[in-house]
Structure formats: C-alpha cells, structure tokens
Design a protein around this motif. Structure first.
Motif, PDB file in Angstrom:
ATOM      1  N   ASP A   1       0.838  -1.208   0.000  1.00 24.58           N
ATOM      2  CA  ASP A   1       0.000   0.000   0.000  1.00 24.58           C
ATOM      3  C   ASP A   1       0.869   1.254   0.000  1.00 24.58           C
ATOM      4  O   ASP A   1       0.583   2.225  -0.712  1.00 24.58           O
ATOM      5  N   ALA A   2       1.948   1.239   0.818  1.00 27.27           N
ATOM      6  CA  ALA A   2       2.835   2.403   0.888  1.00 27.27           C
ATOM      7  C   ALA A   2       3.533   2.636  -0.455  1.00 27.27           C
ATOM      8  O   ALA A   2       3.675   3.786  -0.907  1.00 27.27           O
ATOM      9  N   ILE A   3       3.972   1.559  -1.106  1.00 26.55           N
ATOM     10  CA  ILE A   3       4.623   1.695  -2.418  1.00 26.55           C
ATOM     11  C   ILE A   3       3.643   2.251  -3.439  1.00 26.55           C
ATOM     12  O   ILE A   3       3.979   3.134  -4.242  1.00 26.55           O
ATOM     13  N   HIS A   4       2.403   1.756  -3.405  1.00 29.50           N
ATOM     14  CA  HIS A   4       1.381   2.253  -4.342  1.00 29.50           C
ATOM     15  C   HIS A   4       1.116   3.740  -4.113  1.00 29.50           C
ATOM     16  O   HIS A   4       1.008   4.514  -5.080  1.00 29.50           O
ATOM     17  N   GLU A   5       1.031   4.147  -2.848  1.00 32.26           N
ATOM     18  CA  GLU A   5       0.797   5.565  -2.551  1.00 32.26           C
ATOM     19  C   GLU A   5       1.966   6.417  -3.023  1.00 32.26           C
ATOM     20  O   GLU A   5       1.771   7.522  -3.546  1.00 32.26           O
ATOM     21  N   SER A   6       3.194   5.902  -2.870  1.00 34.84           N
ATOM     22  CA  SER A   6       4.362   6.652  -3.319  1.00 34.84           C
ATOM     23  C   SER A   6       4.392   6.779  -4.834  1.00 34.84           C
ATOM     24  O   SER A   6       4.640   7.867  -5.377  1.00 34.84           O
ATOM     25  N   GLU A   7       4.126   5.666  -5.518  1.00 42.63           N
ATOM     26  CA  GLU A   7       4.207   5.677  -6.978  1.00 42.63           C
ATOM     27  C   GLU A   7       3.069   6.452  -7.627  1.00 42.63           C
ATOM     28  O   GLU A   7       3.191   6.873  -8.782  1.00 42.63           O
ATOM     29  N   THR A   8       1.982   6.652  -6.920  1.00 43.57           N
ATOM     30  CA  THR A   8       0.861   7.426  -7.468  1.00 43.57           C
ATOM     31  C   THR A   8       0.927   8.892  -7.069  1.00 43.57           C
ATOM     32  O   THR A   8      -0.035   9.639  -7.294  1.00 43.57           O
ATOM     33  N   GLY A   9       2.039   9.324  -6.469  1.00 39.87           N
ATOM     34  CA  GLY A   9       2.269  10.740  -6.235  1.00 39.87           C
ATOM     35  C   GLY A   9       1.642  11.330  -5.001  1.00 39.87           C
ATOM     36  O   GLY A   9       1.394  12.537  -4.949  1.00 39.87           O
ATOM     37  N   HIS A  10       1.415  10.508  -3.969  1.00 35.11           N
ATOM     38  CA  HIS A  10       0.813  11.032  -2.740  1.00 35.11           C
ATOM     39  C   HIS A  10       1.846  11.567  -1.747  1.00 35.11           C
ATOM     40  O   HIS A  10       1.484  12.256  -0.797  1.00 35.11           O
ATOM     41  N   TYR A  11       3.111  11.233  -1.934  1.00 38.34           N
ATOM     42  CA  TYR A  11       4.120  11.578  -0.948  1.00 38.34           C
ATOM     43  C   TYR A  11       4.945  12.775  -1.401  1.00 38.34           C
ATOM     44  O   TYR A  11       5.524  12.772  -2.493  1.00 38.34           O
ATOM     45  N   GLY A  12       5.016  13.781  -0.551  1.00 36.65           N
ATOM     46  CA  GLY A  12       5.865  14.936  -0.790  1.00 36.65           C
ATOM     47  C   GLY A  12       7.089  14.915   0.111  1.00 36.65           C
ATOM     48  O   GLY A  12       7.430  13.899   0.724  1.00 36.65           O
ATOM     49  N   LYS A  13       7.741  16.063   0.228  1.00 35.49           N
ATOM     50  CA  LYS A  13       8.973  16.136   1.001  1.00 35.49           C
ATOM     51  C   LYS A  13       8.735  15.895   2.485  1.00 35.49           C
ATOM     52  O   LYS A  13       9.582  15.329   3.173  1.00 35.49           O
ATOM     53  N   ARG A  14       7.595  16.349   2.995  1.00 38.71           N
ATOM     54  CA  ARG A  14       7.339  16.174   4.423  1.00 38.71           C
ATOM     55  C   ARG A  14       7.119  14.708   4.766  1.00 38.71           C
ATOM     56  O   ARG A  14       7.539  14.243   5.829  1.00 38.71           O
ATOM     57  N   VAL A  15       6.448  13.959   3.905  1.00 39.51           N
ATOM     58  CA  VAL A  15       6.279  12.534   4.146  1.00 39.51           C
ATOM     59  C   VAL A  15       7.624  11.820   4.053  1.00 39.51           C
ATOM     60  O   VAL A  15       7.929  10.932   4.860  1.00 39.51           O
ATOM     61  N   ASP A  16       8.443  12.228   3.084  1.00 42.94           N
ATOM     62  CA  ASP A  16       9.777  11.645   2.960  1.00 42.94           C
ATOM     63  C   ASP A  16      10.589  11.890   4.230  1.00 42.94           C
ATOM     64  O   ASP A  16      11.281  10.991   4.736  1.00 42.94           O
ATOM     65  N   LEU A  17      10.483  13.102   4.790  1.00 43.43           N
ATOM     66  CA  LEU A  17      11.195  13.418   6.015  1.00 43.43           C
ATOM     67  C   LEU A  17      10.681  12.588   7.193  1.00 43.43           C
ATOM     68  O   LEU A  17      11.463  12.108   8.017  1.00 43.43           O
ATOM     69  N   SER A  18       9.359  12.389   7.252  1.00 38.74           N
ATOM     70  CA  SER A  18       8.801  11.580   8.339  1.00 38.74           C
ATOM     71  C   SER A  18       9.261  10.126   8.230  1.00 38.74           C
ATOM     72  O   SER A  18       9.505   9.470   9.253  1.00 38.74           O
ATOM     73  N   PHE A  19       9.390   9.611   7.009  1.00 39.31           N
ATOM     74  CA  PHE A  19       9.908   8.254   6.818  1.00 39.31           C
ATOM     75  C   PHE A  19      11.351   8.154   7.312  1.00 39.31           C
ATOM     76  O   PHE A  19      11.745   7.161   7.938  1.00 39.31           O
ATOM     77  N   ARG A  20      12.140   9.172   7.049  1.00 38.33           N
ATOM     78  CA  ARG A  20      13.541   9.150   7.478  1.00 38.33           C
ATOM     79  C   ARG A  20      13.648   9.169   9.002  1.00 38.33           C
ATOM     80  O   ARG A  20      14.446   8.418   9.577  1.00 38.33           O
ATOM     81  N   TRP A  21      12.851   9.996   9.646  1.00 40.37           N
ATOM     82  CA  TRP A  21      12.856  10.021  11.098  1.00 40.37           C
ATOM     83  C   TRP A  21      12.343   8.700  11.666  1.00 40.37           C
ATOM     84  O   TRP A  21      12.875   8.183  12.660  1.00 40.37           O
ATOM     85  N   SER A  22      11.311   8.146  11.056  1.00 37.51           N
ATOM     86  CA  SER A  22      10.753   6.881  11.532  1.00 37.51           C
ATOM     87  C   SER A  22      11.781   5.765  11.444  1.00 37.51           C
ATOM     88  O   SER A  22      11.944   4.969  12.371  1.00 37.51           O
ATOM     89  N   MET A  23      12.495   5.704  10.314  1.00 40.87           N
ATOM     90  CA  MET A  23      13.513   4.661  10.152  1.00 40.87           C
ATOM     91  C   MET A  23      14.664   4.870  11.130  1.00 40.87           C
ATOM     92  O   MET A  23      15.215   3.907  11.684  1.00 40.87           O
ATOM     93  N   SER A  24      15.004   6.132  11.383  1.00 42.04           N
ATOM     94  CA  SER A  24      16.083   6.426  12.328  1.00 42.04           C
ATOM     95  C   SER A  24      15.717   5.964  13.735  1.00 42.04           C
ATOM     96  O   SER A  24      16.527   5.331  14.430  1.00 42.04           O
ATOM     97  N   TRP A  25      14.485   6.250  14.162  1.00 40.48           N
ATOM     98  CA  TRP A  25      14.056   5.830  15.500  1.00 40.48           C
ATOM     99  C   TRP A  25      13.894   4.317  15.577  1.00 40.48           C
ATOM    100  O   TRP A  25      14.149   3.708  16.630  1.00 40.48           O
ATOM    101  N   PHE A  26      13.470   3.698  14.484  1.00 34.06           N
ATOM    102  CA  PHE A  26      13.367   2.240  14.471  1.00 34.06           C
ATOM    103  C   PHE A  26      14.741   1.602  14.657  1.00 34.06           C
ATOM    104  O   PHE A  26      14.909   0.665  15.461  1.00 34.06           O
ATOM    105  N   ILE A  27      15.738   2.107  13.947  1.00 37.12           N
ATOM    106  CA  ILE A  27      17.088   1.568  14.086  1.00 37.12           C
ATOM    107  C   ILE A  27      17.620   1.836  15.489  1.00 37.12           C
ATOM    108  O   ILE A  27      18.301   0.987  16.086  1.00 37.12           O
ATOM    109  N   PHE A  28      17.284   3.007  16.065  1.00 36.67           N
ATOM    110  CA  PHE A  28      17.700   3.292  17.437  1.00 36.67           C
ATOM    111  C   PHE A  28      17.091   2.278  18.408  1.00 36.67           C
ATOM    112  O   PHE A  28      17.769   1.808  19.336  1.00 36.67           O
ATOM    113  N   SER A  29      15.819   1.922  18.194  1.00 37.02           N
ATOM    114  CA  SER A  29      15.195   0.912  19.058  1.00 37.02           C
ATOM    115  C   SER A  29      15.884  -0.435  18.910  1.00 37.02           C
ATOM    116  O   SER A  29      16.025  -1.183  19.890  1.00 37.02           O
ATOM    117  N   GLU A  30      16.345  -0.750  17.709  1.00 36.43           N
ATOM    118  CA  GLU A  30      17.075  -1.991  17.493  1.00 36.43           C
ATOM    119  C   GLU A  30      18.440  -1.953  18.188  1.00 36.43           C
ATOM    120  O   GLU A  30      18.922  -2.979  18.701  1.00 36.43           O
TER     121      GLU A  30
END
Length: 286
Positions: free
Chosen positions: A65-94
């Motif tokens: 679903d996330a890939i489909h939303e990205s490929e259909t143009g729903h994600y802008g710079k702010r969503v990209d930034l939120s993904f980066r922060w989310s991945m950073s915190w996920f790796i920190f939890s690991e």
C-alpha cells in the motif's frame, strides 16, 4: 491540504487501516510462542511459524500500500522526512534491543562470575573457578566447548563487510542512474547475506553436535545463541528488504532523486553490519 504548486499534498494522511492491529497481533503470537517454545513446549513452534507467516503477510500488504501511494504521487517532502525520522528511530530501538543482550553478557562476565569466585563463593563451592565460559558453581550444566572465531565467524565477518561495500556501490550507481549496475551490485549484496545465513546454520550444527553447546548451556550458551540468533534473524529481515528493493529497482520504481525505499533498507543493512562487528569481537574473541 495542497501546497502552493497544487502538485503534491502538503502532508498525506492515509485512510484508516487494519495493518497496525494485524501486525501487533502477529508479533504477539510470534514472540509469545517463541518464549513458550524456548521453555520446552513443542506445540509452540507451530504457532511461532504461524505468527511469523502472518507478520510477513501483513508487512507484504502494508508495504505494498505504501509503495502504491508513493508511486501514485501522494508523498511529498514532508512525508519523505517523516519516513527518514521513523527509520532512524526504528534503528535506534534496534540498537537498544541489542544493547540489552550485550549488557546481560557483560554483567554475567564482569560482575556475576567474579562474585561467584570470591571468598564467600568459595566457601560454598570450593572447586569453582571463575573463568569464562563456565558450567556454573554447582557444575549442573553438561560440559560444552566454546566457539572459536576460526574459521566460520571470520568468514561471516568478511561476508558482511563485503556486502556493505557492494551495497554502497549499488547506491552510488542508483544516484548516477545506472539501473543495471545497481541491480547487479544489489543482487550481490543479497547473495552475500544468504551465504552468511547458511554459514551460521552450519555453525549452529557444529555447536550442537560437536561442541554440545546449546541454548541451555548456562549463561554462555544462552547469550551466545540469543545474540547470534537474533542477529541472524535481522540479517534475514535485511536480505528480505533488499530483495524487495531489488525487485523495485528492476521494475524501475526509483529515481536518482527519490529512492528512500532503497536508502532505508541500506541504513538497516549497515546497522546489521555494525552489530555483527561488535558481536564478533565480544562473543568470539573476548
């Protein structure tokens, strides 16, 4: 709400989804079954694999679903930034997850073992020697052999370090828009990860059948298999993520400017490499 250029939403809010609840229930089933399986209930292995399969099924549809939303143009710079922060915190939890196991190992070696070998401990167990690895003060644990860094752990270290290099080459190729080169080097990274898992499986076979080293072999056995086993599980997850990224590279999803799906998986893989280096030194050499 759309931005001034009316091309991308200012911030995309997805529709209500069943995926978070389904993932939480799958994880609960999987980890609860794993704890029960470790404690000797044979039926738990079936529910563990059921939970694992369910989790992969949920992740497959959720990420789809996330890939489909990205490929259909729903994600802008702010969503990209939120993904980066989310991945950073996920790796920190690991990182904190593995620090817990490293902390247990250090406590057993630097505090518990010397305390058992102190003068008061010798009054209770005069024959006890505070050396690592250890079968315990009452010698209730069946004798076992310790793992050597040669040759498999060292080979696995070379494999993971090499995979970090091939992944970096693939990333630079993607940024240069060399899609075929990206796919080749990314496939090499996945292949090195798979070889690592096969070598680790052979190492476990050697530990069980030739060294009599098991999960029940005291603090040494439990910390060894928990650290290396969970790391191997993370290698499997990382290889799965990179396989999905490889498929998307071949399909033509990424561009040199927009490819966080690749970068997020690469961050995770480099984290797995770093954890292995610490594990290789602490578990096999010290």
């Amino acid at each position: 709400m759309r931005g001034p250029n009316h091309q991308l939403p200012y911030y995309f809010v997805p529709h209500p989804s069943r995926h978070p609840l389904a993932a939480a229930l799958s994880l609960l089933l999987m980890m609860g079954s794993l704890a029960t399986w470790i404690n000797g209930d044979g039926w738990a292995k079936y529910t563990f694999f059921a939970g694992l399969f369910s989790l992969f099924w949920v992740v497959y549809h959720w990420f789809g679903d996330a890939i489909h939303e990205s490929e259909t143009g729903h994600y802008g710079k702010r969503v990209d930034l939120s993904f980066r922060w989310s991945m950073s915190w996920f790796i920190f939890s690991e990182v904190m997850f593995f620090l817990g196991f490293f902390g247990a190992l250090f406590y057993a070696r630097l505090f518990a073992l010397p305390d058992l070998g102190s003068l008061s401990g010798r009054l209770l167990w005069p024959d006890f020697t505070a050396v690592w690895p250890n079968t315990g003060p009452a010698d209730l644990i069946t004798h076992f052999g310790s793992m050597s860094p040669w040759p498999l752990p060292t080979i696995n270290t070379a494999l993971l370090l090499s995979s970090g290099v091939t992944l970096t080459v693939a990333h630079h190729a993607l940024r240069a828009n060399h899609r075929r080169k990206t796919a080749i080097w990314l496939a090499a990274t996945v292949g090195l990860g798979v070889i690592f898992l096969f070598c680790q499986g052979f190492e476990y076979f050697h530990a069980y059948h030739e060294l009599n080293l098991k999960l029940t072999s005291g603090a040494y056995g439990s910390t060894f298999f928990l650290l290396t086993g969970f790391h191997g599980f993370h290698v499997m997850l990382g290889a799965t993520m990179l396989s999905v990224v490889l498929y998307r590279v071949i399909r033509g999803d990424f561009t040199p400017e927009k490819h966080f799906g690749f970068e997020g998986a690469a961050w995770y893989w480099h984290f797995v490499d770093v954890v292995w280096l610490g594990l290789y030194i602490v578990v096999y050499w010290l």
